[in-house]
Enzyme design. Structure first.
Site, PDB file in Angstrom:
ATOM      1  N   ASP A  38     -50.490  18.761  33.424  1.00  0.00           N
ATOM      2  CA  ASP A  38     -50.434  17.318  33.156  1.00  0.00           C
ATOM      3  C   ASP A  38     -51.589  16.653  33.876  1.00  0.00           C
ATOM      4  O   ASP A  38     -51.528  16.412  35.084  1.00  0.00           O
ATOM      5  CB  ASP A  38     -49.109  16.742  33.645  1.00  0.00           C
ATOM      6  N   GLY A 145     -46.689   9.753  32.571  1.00  0.00           N
ATOM      7  CA  GLY A 145     -47.132   9.348  33.913  1.00  0.00           C
ATOM      8  C   GLY A 145     -46.393  10.031  35.031  1.00  0.00           C
ATOM      9  O   GLY A 145     -46.975  10.304  36.078  1.00  0.00           O
ATOM     10  N   GLY A 147     -42.964  12.895  36.151  1.00  0.00           N
ATOM     11  CA  GLY A 147     -41.884  13.799  35.781  1.00  0.00           C
ATOM     12  C   GLY A 147     -40.544  13.194  36.173  1.00  0.00           C
ATOM     13  O   GLY A 147     -40.480  12.151  36.825  1.00  0.00           O
ATOM     14  N   ASP A 176     -42.127  16.623  25.140  1.00  0.00           N
ATOM     15  CA  ASP A 176     -42.448  16.608  26.564  1.00  0.00           C
ATOM     16  C   ASP A 176     -41.824  15.383  27.211  1.00  0.00           C
ATOM     17  O   ASP A 176     -42.137  14.256  26.856  1.00  0.00           O
ATOM     18  CB  ASP A 176     -43.979  16.569  26.715  1.00  0.00           C
ATOM     19  N   GLY A 177     -40.893  15.687  28.155  1.00  0.00           N
ATOM     20  CA  GLY A 177     -40.304  14.590  28.916  1.00  0.00           C
ATOM     21  C   GLY A 177     -38.797  14.621  28.859  1.00  0.00           C
ATOM     22  O   GLY A 177     -38.220  14.382  27.793  1.00  0.00           O
TER      23      GLY A 177
END
Ligand code: DX5
Length: 224
Positions: A38, A145, A147, A176-177
């Site tokens: 990331d 931005g 985790g 993702d996320g």
């Protein structure tokens, strides 16, 4: 439902940066299919993370593919450095690319697989005219931005939209996320085949191996 191979792509955002090489080796040992870096520039997103030299230092010690998720403004200025650092997949944000078609072609010219990421507010049809340049579409299921954020279930309809646009093309669909045991089935059933997970993997009390296997089992069950 995707028939493309299921891929577990951990984010190293939650890893212990004092032992990053060992942490990446542990992820490989745990059975992941690739590792996602990331990359954050403190402008496109508030956080600041991995430069290409960090990734290049780890590259020789791990054999799984690396993907760079560039959460940066003006990514064209950085593409070659992350490819040279050993990232075989480079993902740019549609929101950061006024000339997305040219940027994706640039990634391909560098010998890497082009990917595009869509923030939660960005409609699926943004990728409509660049599908034939893409190897992967990343549908963000949190605002980028940081985790450890809560999964946004409303993104599942966008995952399904993108899956319909992809059709039979050889394009992966990544989420993702907030991906973990309680959310992976919904995302996979909606059409994702590449699953990025960070905090859920690291917080499993039974360790990374169990966490990766459990996520894969749950995802496979959601596809059957
Ligand atoms: C957000 C990051 C995170 C990270 C995974 O910018 O991209 O989504 O990779 O975070 P978790 O799995 O902890 O939500």
């Amino acid at each position: 439902m995707s028939n493309r191979p299921l891929q577990i792509a951990p984010s190293v955002l939650p890893a212990d940066y004092a032992r990053l090489g060992e942490e990446c080796a542990a992820l490989e040992e745990a059975g992941v299919d690739r590792i996602q870096w990331d990359v954050m520039d403190g402008v496109f997103v508030p956080n600041l993370t991995f430069g290409p030299d960090v990734i290049a230092a780890i590259r020789p010690h791990v054999s799984v593919p690396f993907e760079a998720h560039l959460m940066v403004v003006e990514p064209d200025r950085l593409l070659d450095r992350y490819v040279e650092a050993g990232c075989g997949i480079v993902i740019v944000h549609a929101e950061a690319c006024p000339h997305l078609h040219r940027t994706l072609a640039h990634i391909a010219d560098l010998g890497a697989t082009p990917g595009v990421a869509l923030n939660p507010h960005t409609p699926a049809d943004v990728v409509g005219h660049v599908l034939d340049l893409l190897g992967m579409v990343l549908v963000m299921t949190v605002n980028p931005g940081f985790g450890g954020q809560a999964y946004i279930p409303a993104m599942e309809s966008k995952v399904s939209e993108v899956a319909a646009m992809i059709g039979e093309r050889p394009i992966d669909l990544e989420v993702d996320g907030g991906i973990g045991p309680d959310t992976v089935a919904g995302a996979t059933a909606a059409g994702a085949n590449v699953l990025v997970s960070g905090s859920a993997l690291y917080r499993d009390p039974e360790g990374l191996g169990h966490a990766v296997a459990d996520l894969r089992t749950r995802a496979e069950a959601a596809r059957s």
